[in-house]
Write a protein that holds these residues in place. Sequence first.
Motif, PDB file in Angstrom:
ATOM      1  N   ILE A   1       0.854  -1.184   0.000  1.00  0.00           N
ATOM      2  CA  ILE A   1       0.000   0.000   0.000  1.00  0.00           C
ATOM      3  C   ILE A   1       0.891   1.235   0.000  1.00  0.00           C
ATOM      4  N   GLY A   2       0.308   2.384  -0.221  1.00  0.00           N
ATOM      5  CA  GLY A   2       1.063   3.623  -0.272  1.00  0.00           C
ATOM      6  C   GLY A   2       0.669   4.424  -1.485  1.00  0.00           C
ATOM      7  N   SER A   3       1.529   5.370  -1.833  1.00  0.00           N
ATOM      8  CA  SER A   3       1.256   6.250  -2.965  1.00  0.00           C
ATOM      9  C   SER A   3       2.273   6.015  -4.070  1.00  0.00           C
ATOM     10  N   TYR A   4       1.758   5.988  -5.290  1.00  0.00           N
ATOM     11  CA  TYR A   4       2.606   5.851  -6.473  1.00  0.00           C
ATOM     12  C   TYR A   4       2.450   7.116  -7.304  1.00  0.00           C
ATOM     13  N   VAL A   5       3.572   7.585  -7.825  1.00  0.00           N
ATOM     14  CA  VAL A   5       3.577   8.849  -8.556  1.00  0.00           C
ATOM     15  C   VAL A   5       4.124   8.618  -9.957  1.00  0.00           C
ATOM     16  N   LEU A   6       3.299   8.955 -10.965  1.00  0.00           N
ATOM     17  CA  LEU A   6       3.761   8.985 -12.350  1.00  0.00           C
ATOM     18  C   LEU A   6       4.208  10.418 -12.630  1.00  0.00           C
ATOM     19  N   GLN A   7       5.476  10.590 -13.015  1.00  0.00           N
ATOM     20  CA  GLN A   7       6.041  11.931 -13.134  1.00  0.00           C
ATOM     21  C   GLN A   7       6.583  12.181 -14.542  1.00  0.00           C
ATOM     22  N   TRP A   8       6.142  13.276 -15.138  1.00  0.00           N
ATOM     23  CA  TRP A   8       6.664  13.724 -16.422  1.00  0.00           C
ATOM     24  C   TRP A   8       7.320  15.103 -16.231  1.00  0.00           C
ATOM     25  N   MET A   9       8.400  15.369 -16.970  1.00  0.00           N
ATOM     26  CA  MET A   9       9.061  16.672 -16.873  1.00  0.00           C
ATOM     27  C   MET A   9       9.551  17.101 -18.250  1.00  0.00           C
ATOM     28  N   CYS A  10       9.314  18.347 -18.562  1.00  0.00           N
ATOM     29  CA  CYS A  10       9.891  18.942 -19.762  1.00  0.00           C
ATOM     30  C   CYS A  10      11.267  19.482 -19.364  1.00  0.00           C
ATOM     31  N   PRO A  11      12.351  19.013 -19.966  1.00  0.00           N
ATOM     32  CA  PRO A  11      13.699  19.437 -19.565  1.00  0.00           C
ATOM     33  C   PRO A  11      13.840  20.957 -19.586  1.00  0.00           C
ATOM     34  N   PRO A  12      14.576  21.525 -18.612  1.00  0.00           N
ATOM     35  CA  PRO A  12      14.772  22.990 -18.576  1.00  0.00           C
ATOM     36  C   PRO A  12      15.428  23.522 -19.843  1.00  0.00           C
ATOM     37  N   SER A  13      16.196  22.656 -20.526  1.00  0.00           N
ATOM     38  CA  SER A  13      16.913  23.109 -21.717  1.00  0.00           C
ATOM     39  C   SER A  13      16.047  23.105 -22.973  1.00  0.00           C
ATOM     40  N   ALA A  14      14.805  22.644 -22.869  1.00  0.00           N
ATOM     41  CA  ALA A  14      13.936  22.568 -24.041  1.00  0.00           C
ATOM     42  C   ALA A  14      13.669  23.961 -24.593  1.00  0.00           C
ATOM     43  N   ASP A  15      13.565  24.056 -25.928  1.00  0.00           N
ATOM     44  CA  ASP A  15      13.346  25.354 -26.556  1.00  0.00           C
ATOM     45  C   ASP A  15      11.872  25.694 -26.729  1.00  0.00           C
ATOM     46  N   GLY A  16      11.012  24.889 -26.115  1.00  0.00           N
ATOM     47  CA  GLY A  16       9.590  25.161 -26.182  1.00  0.00           C
ATOM     48  C   GLY A  16       8.823  24.186 -25.309  1.00  0.00           C
ATOM     49  N   PRO A  17       7.534  24.400 -25.162  1.00  0.00           N
ATOM     50  CA  PRO A  17       6.739  23.508 -24.300  1.00  0.00           C
ATOM     51  C   PRO A  17       6.601  22.112 -24.904  1.00  0.00           C
ATOM     52  N   ALA A  18       6.476  21.137 -24.001  1.00  0.00           N
ATOM     53  CA  ALA A  18       6.219  19.753 -24.406  1.00  0.00           C
ATOM     54  C   ALA A  18       4.718  19.488 -24.328  1.00  0.00           C
ATOM     55  N   GLN A  19       4.281  18.602 -25.172  1.00  0.00           N
ATOM     56  CA  GLN A  19       2.874  18.193 -25.153  1.00  0.00           C
ATOM     57  C   GLN A  19       2.815  16.668 -25.065  1.00  0.00           C
ATOM     58  N   LEU A  20       1.895  16.175 -24.252  1.00  0.00           N
ATOM     59  CA  LEU A  20       1.740  14.721 -24.160  1.00  0.00           C
ATOM     60  C   LEU A  20       0.287  14.356 -23.917  1.00  0.00           C
ATOM     61  N   MET A  21      -0.035  13.124 -24.281  1.00  0.00           N
ATOM     62  CA  MET A  21      -1.335  12.528 -23.985  1.00  0.00           C
ATOM     63  C   MET A  21      -1.070  11.320 -23.100  1.00  0.00           C
ATOM     64  N   TYR A  22      -1.887  11.147 -22.043  1.00  0.00           N
ATOM     65  CA  TYR A  22      -1.586  10.072 -21.097  1.00  0.00           C
ATOM     66  C   TYR A  22      -2.862   9.330 -20.697  1.00  0.00           C
ATOM     67  N   PHE A  23      -2.638   8.112 -20.252  1.00  0.00           N
ATOM     68  CA  PHE A  23      -3.717   7.242 -19.765  1.00  0.00           C
ATOM     69  C   PHE A  23      -3.111   6.317 -18.723  1.00  0.00           C
ATOM     70  N   HIS A  24      -3.859   6.033 -17.654  1.00  0.00           N
ATOM     71  CA  HIS A  24      -3.393   5.034 -16.688  1.00  0.00           C
ATOM     72  C   HIS A  24      -4.581   4.201 -16.230  1.00  0.00           C
ATOM     73  N   GLU A  25      -4.295   3.020 -15.743  1.00  0.00           N
ATOM     74  CA  GLU A  25      -5.335   2.096 -15.293  1.00  0.00           C
ATOM     75  C   GLU A  25      -4.758   1.219 -14.193  1.00  0.00           C
TER      76      GLU A  25
END
Length: 648
Positions: A598-622
Amino acid sequence: MVQKYESPVRIYKYPFELVVAAYERRFPVCPQMPIVLDCEVIEDNVFDNGARRETKRRCRIAVEAPYLIKKIIGVDVVYFIQKNFLDMKARTLSIEATNESFATRVEIFEKCRYFAHPENPDWTCFDQTARLDIKNFFGIEHTMEKMGMKQYTQTTLKGKEIIEYFVEELRQEGITHVDRWSESDVTATSTTANNTSSTNTAMSEKPPLSRDNSILDADYIAKHLGQLTPLQESNLVQFRKRLEETTEHPVPDYQTLLRFLRARDFSIDKATGLLQESLQWRKEHRIDDILGEYKTPAVVEKYFPGGWHHHDKDGRPLYILRLGTMDVKGLLKSVGEDELLKLTLHICEQGLKLMKEATQVFGKPIWNWCLLVDLDGLSMRHLWRPGVKALLRIIETVETNYPETMGRVLIVRAPRVFPVLWTIVSAFIDENTRSKFLFFGGPDCLNAEDGIEQYVHTDKIPSFLGGSCSTLIHEGGLVPKHLYKSESIEGSNGAVQAPDHHGLYKSVDLKPGQLFELIIRNTDPKSVLTWDFEVLKHDTLFAVYHTDQELGARGIDNFSSVFDSPEFKEGVSYKKIEQSVKCRPKEGVQGSHEMATIGSYVLQWMCPPSADGPAQLMYFHEVLSSANYKGSMTSLQSGFSSNSLQSR
């Protein structure tokens, strides 16, 4: 409740007159029917110079029931009235029987008919119907219904044997032919011995009843449908008559009717509803024309790794699918879900045709086919949710419209990831179909004792499974991305409008250096967390963490790290359970993790600081509950989907 029985046509390969002579020997008592204690003729009238005869008998029948029931009803015997209507000119004998005892409480009506075969005058047909209606019977109506139908079916099974017995008795007495009634010879009732030409004529192998789908005979059942109980035969006959009365569509053949009956445990009402919906579906989608009209798309021809391959040991047509090497995403993105469904329906229609051909080749009923699924190469990329959703739609369509066509499913070389996919998919497969799945893993799948050689002839095992048989079924492979249909549109501001995928996915934009975290609170040890996401623009880093700390309700989206909050500064431990994955644009990642505690699970996404623009993503979990998850695995590393592999 009224119980009905209706038999298929049974055929005696003797002339009608000889069968009638054998039938008359059943009276007043018959050794093969000990429950008939006596039959008394109470009326006997002859008309039209002997062409017609009407006979009425009162029959005394022993009650076959437990002692307690006999005590309740207070009798050991019951009486029936039997009326025979013999027409020698028309060559028919009709028999009606009704109960005399307990007539106000129980209604029993039976009608039988012997008649000359419509195509072979030297053969005789027999059919029968019966109705049992117990209205009020000392409070044991249901018990008596069950006993009555059981007794009736046992008696029915003996009927043909009795005629055969007395025909043989006549033969031993030198009687093998009885002259037909003739207008010019009204006294032609004598029997003469003839052991040569008449016998040969009577036993001649002329065709059985025409297969016009309206008449069902016992020989056809044995050759094309297999062994059925009398009640199953009865339900099949009644099912056809029900459809003739209620449906506007052409009534299918008996193999199809039987499959739909089996799918609903021989319930005529349930099978009728299921089949009528299927017939309407076939009409709307022109399924009857699919074998002649379907053209396999070039991309399917080249990249779909499946095909027909000989037969299994039971004579079933064998279809092989190399699912592990199939690019599910590539096929869906290049031809679409509807086209893959149409491909599946074409395969199913081919299967129906091959089963009929196999029935002729092997001389026994073949009414389902065998599926061999090779999972070598299966990975998390096969858990791409639009692909899974398409698979579930295909399964639902096939289950509804092709019930009982799957005889056996052989699953070979299943990898660690398979339990996750099976947990998602199996809930949508009919329980009866699931019971036909057999699993063989690793190199032992060819073992003669407990491998697929139990079911597939050694010389028919394909070479890619270690056998000696060559096959045209290829590996499939990755579909080139230039064959994909366009799904996304880039707007004037540079943002990418992502495909909806039927509302399965959520989308998020991340500025350079920004985090997005999805928190899953787990209270079900041994459940499985699965994820599936696709990056649309700019690189994105992904990782999975676990902590014993309660972080909040399931499904909270955070744009700053929960691990940077004040309560995590001291005394709180957390660990990364999936190493960071760098995802490039137009890449997809699928993965899973067994949440052992039991406990908490974390799905983590990050756009790197060096990126030259925003990141876009589509996600699903089950989350797959521990009650539903039947596998056993350790943490599975995230896997790139097929299109991401193509871009490497």
